[in-house]
Design an enzyme around this catalytic site. Sequence first.
Site, PDB file in Angstrom:
ATOM      1  N   TRP A  10      -2.423   5.124  10.075  1.00 21.23           N
ATOM      2  CA  TRP A  10      -1.334   4.643  10.941  1.00 21.23           C
ATOM      3  C   TRP A  10      -1.522   3.185  11.354  1.00 21.23           C
ATOM      4  CZ3 TRP A  10      -0.310   9.119  15.034  1.00 21.23           C
ATOM      5  CH2 TRP A  10       0.137  10.257  14.343  1.00 21.23           C
ATOM      6  N   LYS A  11      -2.709   2.645  11.129  1.00 25.22           N
ATOM      7  CA  LYS A  11      -3.024   1.267  11.554  1.00 25.22           C
ATOM      8  C   LYS A  11      -2.699   1.112  13.047  1.00 25.22           C
ATOM      9  CE  LYS A  11      -2.243  -0.216   6.883  1.00 25.22           C
ATOM     10  NZ  LYS A  11      -2.122  -1.324   5.955  1.00 25.22           N
ATOM     11  N   GLU A  97      -8.447  -4.570   5.663  1.00 19.25           N
ATOM     12  CA  GLU A  97      -8.077  -5.344   6.859  1.00 19.25           C
ATOM     13  C   GLU A  97      -9.296  -5.569   7.754  1.00 19.25           C
ATOM     14  OE1 GLU A  97      -4.702  -2.905   7.951  1.00 19.25           O
ATOM     15  OE2 GLU A  97      -3.681  -3.621   6.165  1.00 19.25           O
ATOM     16  N   GLU A 167      -8.472   0.764  -3.035  1.00 18.92           N
ATOM     17  CA  GLU A 167      -7.319   0.109  -2.422  1.00 18.92           C
ATOM     18  C   GLU A 167      -7.291  -1.356  -2.855  1.00 18.92           C
ATOM     19  OE1 GLU A 167      -5.717   2.468   1.139  1.00 18.92           O
ATOM     20  OE2 GLU A 167      -6.970   0.850   1.859  1.00 18.92           O
ATOM     21  N   SER A 212       0.630   0.781  -1.212  1.00 18.16           N
ATOM     22  CA  SER A 212       2.076   0.923  -1.413  1.00 18.16           C
ATOM     23  C   SER A 212       2.462   2.231  -2.108  1.00 18.16           C
ATOM     24  CB  SER A 212       2.635  -0.295  -2.165  1.00 18.16           C
ATOM     25  OG  SER A 212       2.429  -1.467  -1.406  1.00 18.16           O
ATOM     26  N   GLY A 233      -0.564   4.028   3.929  1.00 22.12           N
ATOM     27  CA  GLY A 233      -0.330   3.207   5.117  1.00 22.12           C
ATOM     28  C   GLY A 233       1.085   3.380   5.626  1.00 22.12           C
ATOM     29  N   GLY A 234       1.944   2.424   5.311  1.00 22.16           N
ATOM     30  CA  GLY A 234       3.308   2.400   5.845  1.00 22.16           C
ATOM     31  C   GLY A 234       4.062   3.713   5.710  1.00 22.16           C
TER      32      GLY A 234
HETATM   33  C1  PEP Z   1      -3.619   1.081   3.658  1.00 20.39           C
HETATM   34  O1  PEP Z   1      -3.575   0.209   4.522  1.00 20.39           O
HETATM   35  O2  PEP Z   1      -4.622   1.797   3.590  1.00 20.39           O
HETATM   36  C2  PEP Z   1      -2.473   1.232   2.757  1.00 20.39           C
HETATM   37  C3  PEP Z   1      -2.668   1.882   1.661  1.00 20.39           C
HETATM   38  O3  PEP Z   1      -1.283   0.649   3.170  1.00 20.39           O
HETATM   39  P1  PEP Z   1       0.150   0.757   2.453  1.00 20.39           P
HETATM   40  O4  PEP Z   1       0.306   2.172   1.957  1.00 20.39           O
HETATM   41  O5  PEP Z   1       1.122   0.394   3.505  1.00 20.39           O
HETATM   42  O6  PEP Z   1       0.108  -0.230   1.304  1.00 20.39           O
END
Ligand code: PEP
Length: 252
Positions: A10-11, A97, A167, A212, A233-234
């Site tokens: 969820w960040k 991050e 990732e 993504s 993530g998102g």
């Molecule tokens: C993440 O931050 O671990 C990630 C995979 O983000 P997103 O799916 O938004 O690219």
Amino acid sequence: MRRPFVAGNWKMHGTRAENAVLIEALLLGLPAQPSVDIAVCPPFVYLWEVARLVKGSGLGVGAQSVCAEPVGAFTGEASATMLKDVGCQYVIVGHSERRGIFKETDALVARKFLAAHSHGLIPILCVGETLEERERGQMAEVVSRQLRAVLDVAGVEAMRTAVVAYEPVWAIGTGKNASPAQAQEAHAHIRAEVAARDAKIAAALRVLYGGSVKATNAREIFAMPDVDGGLIGGASLKADEFLKICAAAQAH
Ligand code: PEP
């Protein structure tokens, strides 16, 4: 057989009210007997409440980071013991991050991994190259360096319970995912790196793809032989998207 695993990162998103709505929708939408492990990783301040909301449901809870130290004068940090105490089973370590924005080194990530593992948390170890590194043809070198830093400190035995997430930094939050073939190449490399130390542990290790992932591309990425699910993530902030991604993982 490796059991697929989907974790939502969820960040720094959410409020208590939004979290309650999201968790309610996930609990309603998840199958009663999923053949895939599913977890959500809220910000520290919401872990306790989310852990209570999901209690008894089979939905796991993870933190997004952990302190490498067990206790003491470390302002702003949370220890592995604390994360266990508030109901976590998992913790993400080495997210790009954290490595990029907060300057976490390979050595620090290894110590965090060890802290998590030795306190009974399942570390979700993130590895992956930047766009510049990929363009220089350094994916394998970077991923190996990040993995070896952890293997040298924690030992390959620790990988029996850990999860690795590939990732690629260029795919995180950019809407630009790795192709299934690119993901497969990196995942096979990760497994080979672990297999060089213990083939059995490598064969059982779950390697997630993150970057993504959406409902529309999850199925083709999860179909790759060395991809065992995703770190999302998102798309993990939208119940319908996340549920579809979990269903895609379940289908394999
Ligand atoms: C993440 O931050 O671990 C990630 C995979 O983000 P997103 O799916 O938004 O690219």
